[in-house]
Motif scaffolding. Structure first.
Motif, PDB file in Angstrom:
ATOM      1  N   LEU A   1      -1.899   0.438   6.894  1.00 46.39           N
ATOM      2  CA  LEU A   1      -3.089   0.980   6.224  1.00 46.39           C
ATOM      3  C   LEU A   1      -2.926   1.052   4.707  1.00 46.39           C
ATOM      4  CD1 LEU A   1      -4.157   3.759   8.761  1.00 46.39           C
ATOM      5  CD2 LEU A   1      -5.042   1.420   8.519  1.00 46.39           C
ATOM      6  N   GLN A   2      -1.757   1.448   4.226  1.00 51.11           N
ATOM      7  CA  GLN A   2      -1.548   1.501   2.779  1.00 51.11           C
ATOM      8  C   GLN A   2      -1.528   0.100   2.171  1.00 51.11           C
ATOM      9  OE1 GLN A   2      -1.446   4.290   0.611  1.00 51.11           O
ATOM     10  NE2 GLN A   2      -2.420   5.036   2.475  1.00 51.11           N
ATOM     11  N   ASP A   3      -0.976  -0.856   2.892  1.00 46.74           N
ATOM     12  CA  ASP A   3      -0.985  -2.244   2.420  1.00 46.74           C
ATOM     13  C   ASP A   3      -2.410  -2.796   2.403  1.00 46.74           C
ATOM     14  OD1 ASP A   3       1.750  -2.107   2.126  1.00 46.74           O
ATOM     15  OD2 ASP A   3       2.201  -3.339   3.886  1.00 46.74           O
ATOM     16  N   ALA A   4      -3.195  -2.485   3.428  1.00 48.79           N
ATOM     17  CA  ALA A   4      -4.595  -2.927   3.472  1.00 48.79           C
ATOM     18  C   ALA A   4      -5.363  -2.370   2.276  1.00 48.79           C
ATOM     19  CB  ALA A   4      -5.249  -2.510   4.787  1.00 48.79           C
ATOM     20  N   LYS A   5      -5.102  -1.113   1.949  1.00 49.85           N
ATOM     21  CA  LYS A   5      -5.765  -0.492   0.794  1.00 49.85           C
ATOM     22  C   LYS A   5      -5.342  -1.173  -0.503  1.00 49.85           C
ATOM     23  CE  LYS A   5      -6.292   3.906  -1.622  1.00 49.85           C
ATOM     24  NZ  LYS A   5      -5.929   5.336  -1.631  1.00 49.85           N
TER      25      LYS A   5
END
Length: 178
Positions: free
Chosen positions: A98-102
């Protein structure tokens, strides 16, 4: 271990539709350039390549009287906003961290300043990499969006880039464990 590869993104119907609309050849070239810039600056090459590959997923073709109108596009386009949202949703659904997607979505959002008010933004290294890679591949009048590449050679380039990312990640992991 990466949750989402470039190949997984490349074959996805959403990517084929929307990145295809803005030019798969350009997307792959920007992904490759972003990978090398990230590698040379010790940033995350996986995130850079994904953001580079998806950076134009929000493009809309601006036509007037059946002809592409580059000036109309330059005056009215907000593809980075649409693209950031579309890429984020796609990445999350594909299982990206999720942090990478953001981080990828924000790099897509800020890869161009064409829709932003005047002023200077403080861009993260990843955001700078995607903007630099995109600028390095641009051609006058938006011609970079119309370069043609067949599916199989495009897929092979994506696979080779995935291998380079995996090899680089593996060598970094070996460095940290030795």
């Amino acid at each position: 271990m990466r949750n989402v590869t470039l190949e997984k993104l490349f074959v996805h119907p959403i990517v084929q539709k929307y990145v295809g609309r803005s030019g798969i050849a350009h997307a792959i070239s920007v992904a490759e350039k972003a990978f090398y810039i990230a590698k040379d600056t010790d940033e995350n090459p996986d995130l850079a390549a994904k953001a580079g590959f998806l950076h134009d997923i929000g493009h809309y073709k601006w036509y007037e009287n059946g002809e592409w109108n580059f000036e109309l596009y330059k005056e009215n386009d907000i593809h980075a906003i649409k693209g950031a949202a579309r890429a984020h949703k796609l990445l999350v659904r594909c299982g990206e961290d999720l942090q990478d997607a953001k981080a990828i979505a924000l790099a897509i959002l800020l890869h161009t300043d064409s829709y932003l008010p005047e002023g200077k933004l403080e861009l993260s290294p990843l955001q700078q990499i995607v903007a630099r890679a995109d600028e390095a591949d641009e051609e006058p009048g938006g011609a970079h969006h119309y370069r043609i590449i067949d599916y199989q050679p495009a897929l092979e380039r994506i696979k080779r880039l995935d291998i380079k990312i995996d090899n680089l990640n593996e060598s970094k992991n070996l460095e940290h464990t030795s």
